[in-house]
Design a protein around this motif. Structure first.
Motif, PDB file in Angstrom:
ATOM      1  N   GLU A 105     -11.008  -1.939 -19.278  1.00 43.19           N
ATOM      2  CA  GLU A 105     -12.320  -1.387 -18.642  1.00 43.19           C
ATOM      3  C   GLU A 105     -13.509  -2.148 -19.404  1.00 43.19           C
ATOM      4  OE1 GLU A 105     -14.394   2.747 -19.460  1.00 43.19           O
ATOM      5  OE2 GLU A 105     -14.207   1.322 -21.073  1.00 43.19           O
ATOM      6  N   ASN A 158      -6.735  -0.796 -23.534  1.00 42.88           N
ATOM      7  CA  ASN A 158      -7.778  -0.130 -22.305  1.00 42.88           C
ATOM      8  C   ASN A 158      -9.118  -0.212 -22.683  1.00 42.88           C
ATOM      9  OD1 ASN A 158      -5.942   2.033 -21.202  1.00 42.88           O
ATOM     10  ND2 ASN A 158      -4.639   2.303 -23.354  1.00 42.88           N
ATOM     11  N   THR A 189      -8.298   4.086 -14.102  1.00 46.94           N
ATOM     12  CA  THR A 189      -9.441   4.108 -15.784  1.00 46.94           C
ATOM     13  C   THR A 189      -8.686   4.958 -16.760  1.00 46.94           C
ATOM     14  OG1 THR A 189     -10.774   5.628 -14.056  1.00 46.94           O
ATOM     15  CG2 THR A 189     -10.680   2.537 -13.641  1.00 46.94           C
TER      16      THR A 189
END
Length: 288
Positions: free
Chosen positions: A95, A91, A34
């Motif tokens: 997520e 990204n 993450t």
């Protein structure tokens, strides 16, 4: 008759979207973490010169070196901005769990296959697709009757197909009264009158159906040809005003270019069909 200038010739090439898809397929499958985890360069299956790491995405110097291969991208900064945007959006998508979506994974799967297929095409198919000037000359000579003929026309373009017969009669008539009526239609926006200078008949060979081209080819001065559909919902009828002959040496460069592109497309189809036949036999046993 604007279709005369339309050339529908395409060669497969790398695109910016496909290229970014390749980056996604190559770079987005590394070690996952993450954005809040400690920053480190994701592991990749090959050596690269890293420029920037954004989340799980690596932007490398090698990516920017591929810039000249991508049509429509003018400078390195623009391309790097595009890569950074893709990295940020990736990204964010990860997520949100989008990378686990089966449909998205199939899109990535085919994006990867598409890149490799394009590179195969560029390296092994395109070099076989060649046409030289002698082939253009031979084609022109073999079709001398068409390419040495130039036609000047008065064309009427219209939308309502019910007007076709009336417009043909007015063009054929050619009297002062008939011309006034055509002008009146034009003022009311029902038609567009378009006188055209001499055009090489060979241009029409590649833009019209066989039946339409045969009609134009056999027309004499004073004849009215059409209606032809020149665009969806748009039609044209034309009166042959004058016909003249030119030598093959006088054929304009745009006509020679059209012939070249036509022959190139024929060669492309020939090469593709031949290679696909061999590959089908190799990978599928000839089955579809």
């Amino acid at each position: 008759m604007s279709r005369i200038y339309t050339v529908l010739v395409g060669i497969v090439s790398l695109s910016a979207g496909i290229f970014i898809g390749a980056i996604a397929a190559q770079y987005f499958r590394g070690e996952t973490r993450t954005p809040t985890q400690e920053s480190e360069t994701p592991k990749l299956p090959f050596e690269i010169d890293t420029l920037e790491v954004i989340g799980d995405v690596v932007i490398a110097k090698q990516d920017l070196e591929d810039l000249p291969q991508i049509p429509g991208v003018d400078n390195t900064r623009d391309f790097r901005d595009a890569l950074e945007k893709a990295a940020l959006f990736y990204n964010a998508a990860k997520e949100k769990g989008i990378t686990e979506d089966p449909k998205a994974q199939r899109m990535v799967y085919w994006a990867e296959k598409g890149v490799y297929a394009d590179l195969y095409y560029q390296r092994y198919i395109l070099p076989l697709i060649r046409v030289d000037t002698s082939s253009v000359d031979s084609f022109l000579k073999a079709n001398r009757e068409v390419f040495t003929k130039e036609v000047a026309m008065l064309t009427v373009i219209f939308k309502d197909p019910k007007m076709a017969d009336t417009l043909k009669k007015l063009l054929k008539d050619g009297s002062y009264a008939a011309n006034l009526m055509l002008e009146e239609f034009a003022k009311r926006g029902k038609i567009v009158l378009q006188p055209s200078p001499f055009q090489n008949l060979g241009l029409a060979k590649f833009a019209m159906s066989e039946e339409e081209f045969k009609t134009l080819k056999n027309a004499k001065v004073g004849d009215v040809v059409g209606p032809f559909q020149v665009a969806p919902g748009t039609y044209a009828v034309s009166k042959i005003v004058e016909i003249r002959r030119v030598s093959l040496k006088e054929i304009p460069s745009q006509v020679r270019s059209l012939v070249y592109n036509y022959l190139l497309d024929m060669r492309r189809r020939e090469v593709e069909d031949s290679v696909i036949k061999v590959l089908k036999e190799k990978f599928t046993g000839g089955e579809r």
